[in-house]
Motif scaffolding. Structure first.
Motif, short mmCIF file in Angstrom:
data_model
loop_
_atom_site.label_atom_id
_atom_site.label_comp_id
_atom_site.label_asym_id
_atom_site.label_seq_id
_atom_site.Cartn_x
_atom_site.Cartn_y
_atom_site.Cartn_z
N GLU A 166 0.83 -1.19 0.00
CA GLU A 166 0.00 0.00 0.00
C GLU A 166 0.87 1.25 0.00
OE1 GLU A 166 -3.94 1.56 -0.06
OE2 GLU A 166 -3.18 -0.49 -0.26
N GLY A 167 0.61 2.16 -0.96
CA GLY A 167 1.36 3.41 -1.03
C GLY A 167 2.70 3.30 -1.71
N GLY A 168 3.10 2.10 -2.12
CA GLY A 168 4.38 1.92 -2.80
C GLY A 168 4.25 2.26 -4.28
N ILE A 169 4.42 3.52 -4.62
CA ILE A 169 4.19 4.02 -5.98
C ILE A 169 5.47 4.63 -6.52
CG2 ILE A 169 2.94 5.72 -7.38
CD1 ILE A 169 1.17 3.45 -6.50
N TYR A 170 5.78 4.31 -7.78
CA TYR A 170 6.91 4.95 -8.44
C TYR A 170 6.52 5.39 -9.84
CZ TYR A 170 11.60 6.08 -7.05
OH TYR A 170 12.68 6.77 -6.58
N PHE A 171 6.98 6.58 -10.23
CA PHE A 171 6.71 7.15 -11.55
C PHE A 171 7.98 7.18 -12.39
CE2 PHE A 171 3.42 9.19 -8.93
CZ PHE A 171 2.29 9.05 -9.73
N MET A 172 7.81 6.93 -13.68
CA MET A 172 8.88 7.13 -14.66
C MET A 172 8.38 8.20 -15.64
SD MET A 172 10.92 4.89 -13.41
CE MET A 172 12.25 4.53 -14.56
N HIS A 173 9.19 9.22 -15.87
CA HIS A 173 8.79 10.37 -16.67
C HIS A 173 9.59 10.41 -17.97
CE1 HIS A 173 6.63 11.68 -13.11
NE2 HIS A 173 7.74 11.58 -12.42
N TYR A 174 8.88 10.48 -19.10
CA TYR A 174 9.51 10.46 -20.43
C TYR A 174 9.16 11.74 -21.19
CZ TYR A 174 9.66 5.44 -19.41
OH TYR A 174 9.86 4.21 -18.83
N GLN A 175 10.10 12.20 -21.98
CA GLN A 175 9.86 13.29 -22.93
C GLN A 175 10.35 12.82 -24.30
OE1 GLN A 175 11.67 17.06 -21.96
NE2 GLN A 175 10.31 18.17 -23.34
N ASN A 176 9.42 12.76 -25.23
CA ASN A 176 9.73 12.26 -26.57
C ASN A 176 10.36 10.87 -26.51
OD1 ASN A 176 8.81 14.71 -27.75
ND2 ASN A 176 10.82 15.65 -27.36
#
Length: 917
Positions: A98-108
């Protein structure tokens, strides 16, 4: 084809990390949490990382274990169309964390950054003891409602909510000081109908206790004392005619916004209702007629679609419904036209509002599915003003994006974001209103508004405008808020501490100069609401995770501004400086600060045991303050402490081992000082003891232990605390009182106690007499008893004492994990009875003090010169000589355990173990 693409992706990944190049080498910026977890990584511009690199990056940077996996939840373009953000959920043992969230951010298509929070614990169980049904009964019992929404067939038929089956998850439970343990639990969405409440309730899958509650139903203001006692009954939805429904525009004399155009439905030739199906899945406003049964709501009706004041400005305040309908329509339009968001969840879900909720109800709320509005009483008018409707719908946006836990700092930011959306939506669709005031239309009493974003210290609910400044409410155990509670402490200040985020948004939008509560002088140039709202939206929907705090918001907010407007842009600078203005982080410097802090001085090590030592130093100085100290062990970074701390315990050392420590100070701009002096220590040759801990200290823990000269106020939330550096002398055949004071957060439970002492120092607590004290479960406060030092063991010197407090059941072993309570270790220094005697006979000889720092004194009635030999633990002679004054200098000996052999003039020998400290 799919298999080919996958193979190429793996090849690309391998090419990216060949020639000893790892993801670590491609990092431009890394920000860690206080517990050492990686919260934000920004990659070099030339990294060329992409989606195929993700799995290796998770292993290389986040150090995922074989039992852990980050699974993709969704990947979508943001509102600008420039970025693609992929959201991952952490699983351990195939169970969601619970609450273990990770984001990966991409541009083009290029990976530019990653952020989030993961919780790791290798001591977790994956097998529940309780069934889901048994846990459900515990959750329902904890609520104690008369009726629940799953019992309302009409409500179920019109909504997606169903009787919760329970989801098996790992729930992070705070152990204090940014430490967590993962507890296997069932998660239930319990929506109570009578009285009204809705919470995520987490039930320990082993013990059946409630370990956490996350409120789903959120209010516009601090929850009133009588909110929980509102009755609610179960009845079906009222039937409405289905003849030729036609969408039309109506004219409404609203209560708070004048005459406006609203979208309605023509049901018959002479019947129009507040039902708008032009926006997503619809906007519909119901009349509860001061009842509390949501499914009994009926349509507001008008016969000519001209909803006039003459008809609706009545004793029942029916014109308030026109404001609710208009406000939700405009808030929907705000999110859709500004960010392309279709309804609160982006899925076009129907937006229901229930007006005239209960009798004299002085609040409004988002239930997780719909909005309810009271008519007010002595303090408020009907609570359907535009900023209130936008605030409540803002909670819906948060619940379907960041899902910020509704307590402590994350809950305060949840509230702050709702106020931000209220101000931004009102500015766009009602610019003549007072943008920076919340509730100015509905407040009956002076100062005639609920909150102020421009001056948070004013209003009916004064808030802080500075992090930890004036009006800040305790948000952590260390600050004095042990357990969040909606009635007693506003879930640790969610409606108060939100003022910090409110004021940050105000400063970012319009600018401000001044001095905050912690003495920081700031001057921020505003960037306009139109730009500030975009930074906030990207922050909330693609960066924040459920347990994010204000520091995370600052770090992620600056990165969101850099994404949208560029590194070094006025917008990114203003974002950082606005956070500085409210007391979070350093200000932006146009000329980078390259001046290092002064070095820490006078580093000393004390209280060294077999596995830990205590380091203390004098603080460094820096123009911009000290952000943190980094402790180095044998040249390698081993720990980090905050910049206001100048002492720490270094644990996890090996016995009978020499270590060298030094410290560097780091300022907010990552300038490192030169190293402090180096101190060398040698740990004692003590046994390695079995691991013991508690899964949860949230409800009960040890508050204080008193034994001999030990008097330790142990207020940490850790399941196990190693206080073995605290010691007291004890003498064989003597009895000593022991006092253990418990601490409960809410409910007082029966607690059982046991104290183990390793009298023979063999590394376990299994021998005769080593269960030194027990006490069966009771509510005694404090728990008292006594411990007698046995004479049966020949060993003298330091021994381990383990204190265990456990819920209800007396522990039978000193090892392993208990479900609830706390475990602490201490050291006793056992002395022979003769050595401690005050009257030594003619042939007896003793030494003191023990432990000793420099001079050993020989206590004997035998006169004349003594000869001595000192042996180390390997039996080697490390010192010898004679003493005419009954003193032996051991100052040059290393820290450790030794044996001294004394021979008097008559030839009598005496040996004794001593500790050189």
């Amino acid at each position: 084809m799919k298999k080919q693409l996958l193979t190429l992706g793996i090849l690309g990944m391998l090419l990216s990390f060949t020639d000893s190049v790892s993801a670590q080498d491609l990092v431009k910026q890394r920000i860690t949490n206080a517990n050492g977890g990686v919260s934000l990584v920004v990659f070099n511009d030339n990294s060329n990382l992409n989606e195929s690199s993700v799995k290796t990056i998770f292993q290389d940077i986040l150090k995922l274990r074989p039992t852990e996996e980050l699974r993709l939840l969704k990947s979508e373009k943001d509102f600008t169309g420039k970025f693609t953000d992929a959201k991952y959920q952490l699983y351990q043992n195939n169970i969601k964390v619970e609450g273990g969230i990770y984001f990966m951010h991409y541009q083009n298509g290029k990976l530019i950054s990653m952020n989030g929070e993961i919780f790791q614990d290798d001591k977790t169980s994956s097998t529940p003891v309780l069934s889901s049904n048994a846990a459900f009964q515990q959750a329902v019992k904890s609520v104690g409602a008369e009726k629940y929404m799953w019992e309302d067939a009409a409500y179920i038929a019109e909504n997606t909510y169903k009787k919760p089956a329970g989801e098996l998850v790992y729930m992070p439970v705070s152990q204090g000081a940014d430490k967590y343990s993962l507890v296997l639990a069932y998660k239930f969405d319990i929506y109570a109908a009578q009285p009204l409440s809705r919470d995520y309730i987490f039930v320990d899958a082993t013990e059946g206790r409630i370990i956490a509650v996350d409120p789903i139903l959120k209010h516009a203001q601090k929850k009133q004392d009588n909110d929980e006692n509102l009755p609610i009954s179960v009845a079906p939805f009222a039937e409405t005619s289905k003849n030729f429904p036609t969408l039309v525009l109506g004219t409404a004399d609203t209560r708070y916004s004048g005459t406006k155009t609203i979208q309605t439905t023509m049901v018959t030739a002479v019947k129009y209702t507040l039902n708008d199906t032009t926006r997503g899945g619809g906007v519909r406003t119901y009349n509860l007629k001061k009842g509390t049964t949501l499914s009994a709501g009926v349509d507001f009706e008008d016969n000519d679609n001209n909803w006039t004041a003459a008809e609706f400005d009545n004793a029942a305040f029916d014109d308030a419904a026109l404001d609710a309908h208009l406000g939700v329509e405009n808030t929907y339009d705000y999110f859709f036209t500004t960010f392309g968001r279709n309804s609160y969840d982006g899925l076009g879900t129907l937006l229901r509002s229930y007006v005239h909720y209960s009798n004299a109800y002085e609040n409004a709320g988002w239930t997780g599915s719909e909005m309810v509005y009271g008519d007010g009483a002595s303090t408020f008018k009907p609570l359907t003003a535009f900023d209130v409707t936008a605030h409540e719908l803002g909670h819906g946006v948060c619940s379907s994006s960041a899902a910020l836990i509704y307590s402590r700092e994350s809950g305060a930011m949840n509230e702050g974001l709702s106020d931000i959306w209220a101000a931004a939506a009102e500015f766009k669709y009602a610019p003549t209103k007072q943008t920076w005031l919340i509730g100015e239309d509905i407040t009956k009493v002076s100062p005639f508004y609920l909150r102020s974003m421009s001056n948070p210290k004013s209003g009916l609910s004064p808030q802080p405008d500075t992090y930890h400044g004036i009006n800040w409410k305790p948000a952590t155990v260390e600050e004095g808020c042990a357990v969040p509670n909606s009635n007693s402490n506003d879930n640790c200040g969610v409606h108060y501490n939100s003022g910090v985020l409110n004021h940050w948004f105000y400063i970012l939008s319009v600018g401000k100069a001044g001095t905050n509560d912690i003495g920081s002088i700031y001057n921020v140039t505003g960037i306009t609401i139109a730009k500030a709202e975009k930074i906030v939206y990207r922050l909330e929907t693609t960066y924040l995770t459920p347990s994010s705090n204000y520091k995370n918001a600052r770090d992620f907010g600056i990165q969101a501004a850099k994404d949208l407007y560029g590194v070094g842009s006025p917008e990114a600078i203003a974002t950082q400086d606005a956070f500085y203005a409210v007391g979070i982080g350093p200000k932006y410097l146009s000329i980078p600060d390259t001046t290092a802090p002064t070095a820490p001085t006078s580093l000393v090590a004390t209280n060294t045991t077999g596995v830990q030592t205590k380091l203390t130093w004098n603080a460094s100085t820096d123009t911009n303050g000290i952000d943190r100290y980094i402790i180095y062990k044998d040249g390698t970074e081993t720990a980090t402490v905050a910049g206001n701390i100048t002492t720490t315990i270094i644990a996890g050392l090996s016995t009978n081992t020499t270590y060298n420590f030094y410290i560097k100070a780091v300022d907010p701009y990552d300038n490192f000082s030169v190293a402090s002096n180096t101190v060398s220590i040698t740990t004692l040759n003590t046994p390695a003891y079995c691991v013991a801990s508690s899964s949860s200290t949230a409800d009960e823990r040890i508050k204080r232990v008193q034994f001999g000269t030990i008097d330790n106020p142990s207020t940490s939330l850790a399941g196990y605390e190693d206080f073995s550096y605290l010691t007291t002398d004890v003498t064989k055949e003597s009895t000593y009182p022991i006092t253990i004071t418990p601490e409960w957060t809410t409910t007082i439970y029966n607690e059982a106690y046991v104290v183990f002492v390793d009298w023979n120092n063999d590394g376990d607590f299994l021998d005769e007499g080593e269960t030194a004290f027990t006490k069966v479960g009771s509510k005694d406060n404090p728990a008292v008893g006594s411990i007698t030092v046995p004479a049966t063991y020949t060993y003298t010197g330091p021994v381990r004492m383990r204190v265990i407090m456990r819920f209800s059941t007396t522990p039978t072993t000193a090892c392993g994990t208990i479900p609830y309570g706390q475990i602490e270790d201490y050291t006793l220094n056992v002395k022979d009875k003769i050595l401690a005697a005050s009257n030594v006979n003619n042939t007896s000889t003793a030494i003191y003090p023990n432990p000793v720092k420099d001079i050993i004194n020989i206590l004997s009635k035998v006169s004349g010169e003594f000869s001595y030999k000192i042996f180390n633990t390997a039996g080697q002679i490390v010192n010898n000589g004679t003493s005419a004054d009954k003193k032996v200098n051991v100052q040059k000996l290393s820290v450790g355990t030794y044996i001294i052999e004394l021979t008097d003039k008559t030839g009598n020998k005496m040996t004794n173990k001593f500790i050189k400290k």
